[in-house]
Design a protein around this motif. Structure first.
Motif, short mmCIF file in Angstrom:
data_model
loop_
_atom_site.label_atom_id
_atom_site.label_comp_id
_atom_site.label_asym_id
_atom_site.label_seq_id
_atom_site.Cartn_x
_atom_site.Cartn_y
_atom_site.Cartn_z
N GLY A 12 16.72 3.00 -0.75
CA GLY A 12 16.21 3.35 0.58
C GLY A 12 14.70 3.49 0.60
N ARG A 13 14.13 4.15 -0.42
CA ARG A 13 12.67 4.33 -0.46
C ARG A 13 11.95 3.00 -0.58
NH1 ARG A 13 13.85 8.37 -4.37
NH2 ARG A 13 12.93 7.03 -5.97
N ARG A 14 12.46 2.11 -1.39
CA ARG A 14 11.77 0.83 -1.61
C ARG A 14 11.91 -0.10 -0.42
NH1 ARG A 14 13.49 1.81 -7.81
NH2 ARG A 14 11.92 3.47 -7.99
N ILE A 15 13.05 -0.06 0.23
CA ILE A 15 13.19 -0.83 1.47
C ILE A 15 12.24 -0.31 2.53
CG2 ILE A 15 14.76 -1.33 3.39
CD1 ILE A 15 17.02 -1.54 1.37
N ARG A 16 12.07 0.99 2.59
CA ARG A 16 11.16 1.61 3.57
C ARG A 16 9.71 1.18 3.32
NH1 ARG A 16 11.89 6.26 6.88
NH2 ARG A 16 9.93 7.26 7.47
N ILE A 17 9.30 1.13 2.05
CA ILE A 17 7.95 0.67 1.72
C ILE A 17 7.77 -0.80 2.12
CG2 ILE A 17 6.37 0.15 -0.20
CD1 ILE A 17 7.48 2.66 -1.60
N LEU A 18 8.78 -1.62 1.82
CA LEU A 18 8.71 -3.04 2.18
C LEU A 18 8.65 -3.21 3.69
CD1 LEU A 18 8.83 -6.04 1.37
CD2 LEU A 18 11.33 -5.88 1.51
N LEU A 19 9.48 -2.47 4.43
CA LEU A 19 9.47 -2.58 5.89
C LEU A 19 8.11 -2.17 6.46
CD1 LEU A 19 13.00 -1.22 6.89
CD2 LEU A 19 12.21 -3.59 6.89
N GLY A 20 7.51 -1.11 5.90
CA GLY A 20 6.19 -0.69 6.36
C GLY A 20 5.15 -1.80 6.18
N PHE A 21 5.22 -2.47 5.05
CA PHE A 21 4.30 -3.60 4.80
C PHE A 21 4.55 -4.73 5.80
CE2 PHE A 21 4.20 -7.82 2.68
CZ PHE A 21 2.83 -7.97 2.57
N LEU A 22 5.82 -5.07 6.03
CA LEU A 22 6.14 -6.17 6.94
C LEU A 22 5.77 -5.83 8.38
CD1 LEU A 22 9.62 -7.26 5.52
CD2 LEU A 22 7.43 -8.44 5.24
N GLN A 23 5.89 -4.55 8.75
CA GLN A 23 5.52 -4.13 10.11
C GLN A 23 4.03 -4.41 10.38
OE1 GLN A 23 6.85 -0.02 9.94
NE2 GLN A 23 8.54 -0.43 11.34
N VAL A 24 3.19 -4.06 9.42
CA VAL A 24 1.75 -4.30 9.58
C VAL A 24 1.45 -5.80 9.50
CG1 VAL A 24 -0.53 -3.87 8.60
CG2 VAL A 24 1.15 -2.03 8.67
N LEU A 276 -2.48 -3.84 -1.74
CA LEU A 276 -3.43 -4.83 -2.27
C LEU A 276 -3.22 -6.19 -1.62
CD1 LEU A 276 -5.68 -5.51 -4.27
CD2 LEU A 276 -3.91 -5.98 -5.98
N ILE A 277 -1.96 -6.56 -1.39
CA ILE A 277 -1.67 -7.83 -0.73
C ILE A 277 -2.17 -7.80 0.71
CG2 ILE A 277 0.22 -9.28 0.13
CD1 ILE A 277 1.73 -8.52 -2.46
N LEU A 278 -1.98 -6.69 1.39
CA LEU A 278 -2.50 -6.55 2.76
C LEU A 278 -4.02 -6.65 2.78
CD1 LEU A 278 -1.72 -6.01 5.70
CD2 LEU A 278 -1.83 -3.56 5.19
N LEU A 279 -4.65 -6.04 1.79
CA LEU A 279 -6.10 -6.12 1.65
C LEU A 279 -6.54 -7.55 1.42
CD1 LEU A 279 -8.45 -4.06 1.59
CD2 LEU A 279 -8.17 -3.95 -0.90
N THR A 280 -5.79 -8.29 0.60
CA THR A 280 -6.08 -9.70 0.34
C THR A 280 -5.95 -10.53 1.61
OG1 THR A 280 -5.26 -9.44 -1.92
CG2 THR A 280 -5.46 -11.69 -1.09
N ASN A 281 -4.91 -10.24 2.41
CA ASN A 281 -4.73 -10.95 3.68
C ASN A 281 -5.95 -10.79 4.58
OD1 ASN A 281 -2.19 -11.75 2.86
ND2 ASN A 281 -1.11 -10.18 4.03
N LEU A 282 -6.44 -9.55 4.68
CA LEU A 282 -7.59 -9.29 5.55
C LEU A 282 -8.86 -9.93 4.99
CD1 LEU A 282 -6.86 -5.57 6.46
CD2 LEU A 282 -6.77 -7.54 8.00
N LEU A 283 -9.00 -9.94 3.67
CA LEU A 283 -10.16 -10.61 3.06
C LEU A 283 -10.12 -12.11 3.33
CD1 LEU A 283 -12.67 -10.51 1.27
CD2 LEU A 283 -11.18 -10.70 -0.73
N MET A 284 -8.93 -12.70 3.19
CA MET A 284 -8.77 -14.12 3.50
C MET A 284 -9.03 -14.37 4.98
SD MET A 284 -8.01 -15.83 0.74
CE MET A 284 -7.22 -17.32 1.32
N GLY A 285 -8.59 -13.45 5.83
CA GLY A 285 -8.84 -13.59 7.27
C GLY A 285 -10.32 -13.56 7.58
#
Length: 358
Positions: A12-24, A276-285
């Motif tokens: 449950g905790r790991r799915i919640r972290i993944l969902l939070g990432f996908l939401q953003v 870090l992946i979200l940060l990379t996305n914004l840097l690429m953007g």
């Protein structure tokens, strides 16, 4: 068993972290005025369902594709959470009428109602932020400003002005009020966080974190607020919008890596990785925005972004598989012990020896 329950909580905790990432991630193409590669936009839209944006499914955000005005869609979307609260209240009230045997059952029903509300907030909060802050995003055309989400609406007059009044209320009650409310409730109960009833009622918003970081869910919500909508308050053609988003993502990544707020170190590492992946996305953007189509190949950049963003999906799948293995092993161990106990119970009583008879 305790082992299988712990493994299910891990899942449950790991799915919640993944969902939070996908939401953003699924809101990046709306929140940031960046010419993202079409392939990457299509990839992120696959996960639009995690934001539970019913209005988006019915009428996608497009200036030329509206059956309803954007303000009407905004009002409808803001009604979802109050309707959820109303349905929960009615369910609790009916349960109190039907169940007369009593106090423990009523408490359990209230706990379930709070859990339902917290789950609804987790799923709806990012889309509420996006819908609300889109009302702030206008573009000047000639001598007038028009709402980018719906070019039929002039900004700061008529329907848009009325909607902005409601948007300010939503900002205070929902977007800022809910995280502040969580902080207040947990702060008031901070010395009773190990209490059984507190865990059942509010556990979903603090049990994933170490005791000293009981407030971290509110920090997570503030990050989501900024990255799914808050950056829209900056002028749309201003590169400071991307810079502000990058700063928020970098600040959150730094806090997670330094503080390690999660109870489980694996969750700390997972949250740091997706941040870090979200940060990379914004840097690429930012690079895409600066390049303006001169040197970067959109297809290559889009493919690279897709590959990078598939990584957390694969990692979480592996972690879930490992947790399920723990559940299976615990279940088999329980069966083995049960079988052994039954076998021992079925053995005949020992025959007394000849010496004992004598």
């Amino acid at each position: 068993t305790i082992a299988s329950s712990g493994a299910l909580l891990e899942i449950g905790r790991r799915i919640r972290i993944l969902l939070g990432f996908l939401q953003v991630n699924s809101a990046l193409s709306v929140a940031f005025n960046i010419p993202w590669p079409k392939s990457f936009i299509s990839f992120t839209h696959i996960f639009d369902f995690v934001n539970v944006d019913f209005m988006g499914l019915a009428s996608p955000i497009s200036p030329c594709n509206f059956e309803l005005q954007y303000t009407q869609i905004f009002y409808l979307h803001m009604c979802v959470l109050p309707l959820l609260m109303l349905c929960t209240f009615i369910a609790v009230h009916l349960s109190r009428k039907l169940i007369t045997s009593m106090e423990n059952n009523i408490d359990q029903i209230r706990h379930v109602a709070v859990q339902v509300f917290n789950t609804g907030v987790f799923l709806l909060y990012p889309s509420i932020c996006t819908r609300t802050f889109l009302l702030f995003r206008c573009r000047e055309i000639g001598s007038d400003e028009y709402l980018i989400a719906d070019y039929s609406l002039k900004c700061w007059e008529g329907n848009h002005l009325i909607a902005m009044v409601f948007a300010v209320l939503v900002l205070l009650i929902y977007i800022l009020g809910i995280p502040a409310g969580y902080m207040y409730l947990l702060y008031r109960s901070r010395h009773q966080l190990d209490n059984k009833h507190v865990k059942i009622r509010y556990g979903s918003i603090y049990l994933s974190y170490e005791p000293q970081f009981w407030y971290w869910e509110s920090v997570e919500m503030m990050k989501k607020m900024m990255l799914t909508g808050g950056v829209m308050v900056f002028p749309i053609d201003d590169s400071f919008q991307v810079l502000a988003g990058f700063f928020v993502a970098f600040a959150y990544f730094t806090l997670v890596t330094r503080l390690e707020p999660y109870e489980d170190i694996v969750d700390d590492r997972l949250q740091a990785s997706v941040s870090l992946i979200l940060l990379t996305n914004l840097l690429m953007g930012a690079l895409i925005d600066l390049d303006d189509g001169r040197k970067l190949d959109p297809n290559s950049v889009g493919s690279l972004l897709i590959v990078i963003n598939i990584v957390p999906l694969v990692v979480v799948m592996i972690l879930i598989y490992m947790s399920f293995k723990k559940v299976i092993v615990a279940h088999r161990e329980k069966q083995r012990k049960s079988t052994t106990t039954d076998s021992m119970a079925s053995l005949p009583e020992s025959v007394p020896s000849r010496r004992s008879i004598v």
